[in-house]
Structure formats: structure tokens, C-alpha cells
Enzyme design. Structure first.
Site, PDB file in Angstrom:
ATOM      1  N   GLY A  35       0.806  -1.223   0.000  1.00 38.79           N
ATOM      2  CA  GLY A  35       0.000   0.000   0.000  1.00 38.79           C
ATOM      3  C   GLY A  35       0.836   1.269   0.000  1.00 38.79           C
ATOM      4  CE  LYS A 190     -25.422  22.219   0.388  1.00 42.76           C
ATOM      5  NZ  LYS A 190     -24.475  22.010  -0.689  1.00 42.76           N
TER       6      LYS A 190
END
Ligand code: R5P
Length: 291
Positions: A35, A190
Site C-alpha cells: 500500500g 441548503k
């Protein structure tokens, strides 16, 4: 002599190199089985000005680490200046700590880039307007909104256009698109519940029988646009379109937006996606050439 290096999400380096004449370079980038990232710069960059192109969508943390390795290595190898071309810059939606103890992520990323040796960066439609408070190096913020408006003019059916900014932050962008479309604009209100859910609690009444273009910088989960479509339909809008700079489009965002009944949608190639019909390569190139 300058050189431009495409990093993992740096495909825009190719058209920018062609347009600006900056020589295209190469960095070896690999993800190791455990990784970790492997980074190697095979060419001589001593005394050169190096541009790194990377757009930090979908896997921002991995791309940030890779970019830090690149900046640091270029500086160690003697690069005179390292300049980032980061069309989509992550963590930009949270400028400061709102809740006690939460990470001020944008600030941390800004510090890391500074320490690694970044001298300047180009970004496109950065979410915050007052980024000078955060970054301790030069930031050039380029807007793609007039290109999106140009696309809308040509490809959307806009008999009686009206522009709606997805929220208060979108005013800067909505204003540009409205000017280009020769229309009025207004903002929705919003309330964000969590990462995927928003409530649109106020829709401009001027949308009745109008062809509405919803304008936003980022479409991520699609929650904002989906709720906007529902609210605009309920308010009597005729056709509904959406334009955004960064189609980050996580998970099923696009499917949800189409299911909600959008009549057309466009984004740019700051993030490659099925709706990236507009390229920012020329805009960035022109900005480099004029600075
Ligand atoms: C937030 O302030 C941004 O401008 C966008 O409205 C937001 O990132 C959209 O996110 P989503 O698609 O997840 O609702």
C-alpha cells in the site's frame, strides 16, 4: 528550462504541455503491494522550474502523499521552484474547525505542502474565496464557470433561462453563469444533515416556468443536486439542468441525479467523469503563460 510532470491523476499535463510549450517530463509512480507509494524522478531537474499536475479526486489522501513525495524530491534534487497544478483540491469545504476537536483538514494539508517546498499552485474554482488566510504560498484560482455557461448555451434548451446557485457559497459562480446566459440568478438555502443528506429549505419563486441551470462547484454524493431538482420541480420550474466544475460523483451520484429527472448535466475535466464535457486545459495554460 521548465518541465511539467503528470502525477497519477495528472492527465491534463499533456494538453497543458502542448499549449504552453513546457517540456513534458516523467516521474515513476507505483503503488507497492503493502500500500506504500514508490516515487522516482529519473531526469535532471537541477535549476529547473517544475510543474506537477495532480487532481485529488476519489483517493485524496493517497494522491496528497504522492504529491508531497514529488515536491520534496524535486526540491532535494535542486529544482529552482516547484509549482502545483491541482485542478481539484480536496478538503476545501471545511476551512476552519466548527466543532470542538475536529481536524482543520485544509489547514493541515496547506502546512504539509508548504513544508515540502511548494512555491505556488494553480487551482480551479477553489471552494473558499479567502484562501489567502490558509496557504502560505501563492495561489492562482481560475474559474471555469464561463466555459460551463458556454456549454449550457450551446447544448441545453434554455428558452427562458434562470440560474440557481446550489447554496450561499455558490453565489460567486452563479453570478458568472447568469451573466454569460443573460439571465437572473438566485440562491437556494441548503442545510446539510450529514455527508450524504441535505435539505433544501428555500427555493427562489422566480423559477416558475423557467429553464433552470443549477450551478455548483462540486457534485460529490449528488445529494445537493437531487434535492434541488425535487424542490425546483415542486416549485414549477420547466426544464432543469446542472453545471459544476468538479464532477467528483461518488458512488451512485450520477444515477440518482438522472433518476431525479435532470434534463442535462455538465462538468469539467478537473475530475474525469462521464459528464466531463468541458476541458480546463486551455484555461490553465493561458493562466500559466500570462503569469
Ligand atoms: C458545498 O458547499 C459544495 O459547494 C457542494 O454543494 C457540495 O460539495 C455538493 O456535495 P454533494 O453532491 O455531496 O451534495
Amino acid at each position: 528550462m521548465d518541465v511539467i510532470i503528470p502525477a497519477s491523476q495528472g492527465i491534463l499535463a499533456y494538453p497543458i504541455s502542448r499549449k504552453t510549450g513546457i517540456q513534458l517530463g516523467y516521474a515513476e509512480l507505483e503503488k507497492l503491494p503493502d500500500g506504500e507509494k514508490y516515487v522516482r524522478i529519473p531526469e535532471n531537474v537541477d535549476g529547473k522550474q517544475v510543474y506537477i499536475v495532480n487532481s485529488f479526486a476519489h483517493i485524496p489522501d493517497e494522491l496528497i502523499i504522492e504529491t508531497l513525495f514529488l515536491i520534496d524530491t524535486f526540491k532535494e534534487l535542486g529544482a529552482k521552484k516547484v509549482i502545483g497544478i491541482f485542478p481539484y483540491f480536496p478538503y476545501s469545504r471545511l476551512m476552519r474547525r466548527f466543532i470542538r476537536g475536529e481536524a482543520a483538514k485544509l489547514k493541515s494539508v496547506a502546512k504539509l505542502f508548504k513544508v515540502a517546498g511548494l512555491d505556488k499552485m494553480y487551482v480551479v474554482d477553489f471552494h473558499q474565496r479567502d484562501f489567502d488566510e490558509i496557504f502560505d504560498f501563492e495561489v492562482v484560482d481560475i474559474t471555469a464557470m464561463h466555459l460551463l455557461a458556454g456549454y449550457a448555451k450551446k447544448n441545453f434548451q434554455l428558452e427562458s433561462p434562470f440560474v440557481v446557485g446550489a447554496d450561499e457559497v455558490a453565489e460567486y459562480w452563479a453570478e458568472i453563469v447568469a451573466r454569460e446566459l443573460n439571465s437572473e440568478y438566485a440562491l437556494m438555502r441548503k442545510i446539510r444533515i450529514d455527508a450524504e443528506n441535505v435539505v433544501v429549505d428555500s427555493v427562489p419563486k422566480e423559477v416558475v416556468n423557467k429553464d433552470v441551470v443549477i450551478v455548483d462547484d462540486i457534485i460529490s454524493t449528488g445529494g445537493t443536486v437531487v434535492q434541488a431538482i425535487k424542490a425546483l420541480k415542486a416549485a414549477g420550474a420547466r426544464r432543469i439542468y446542472a453545471a459544476c466544475t468538479h464532477p467528483a460523483l461518488s458512488n451512485e451520484a450520477l444515477k440518482m441525479i438522472y433518476h431525479a429527472g435532470i434534463d442535462g448535466i455538465v462538468g469539467t475535466d478537473t475530475v474525469l467523469s462521464p459528464i466531463s464535457y468541458v476541458s480546463v486545459a486551455d484555461l490553465i495554460s493561458e493562466s500559466i503563460l500570462s503569469s
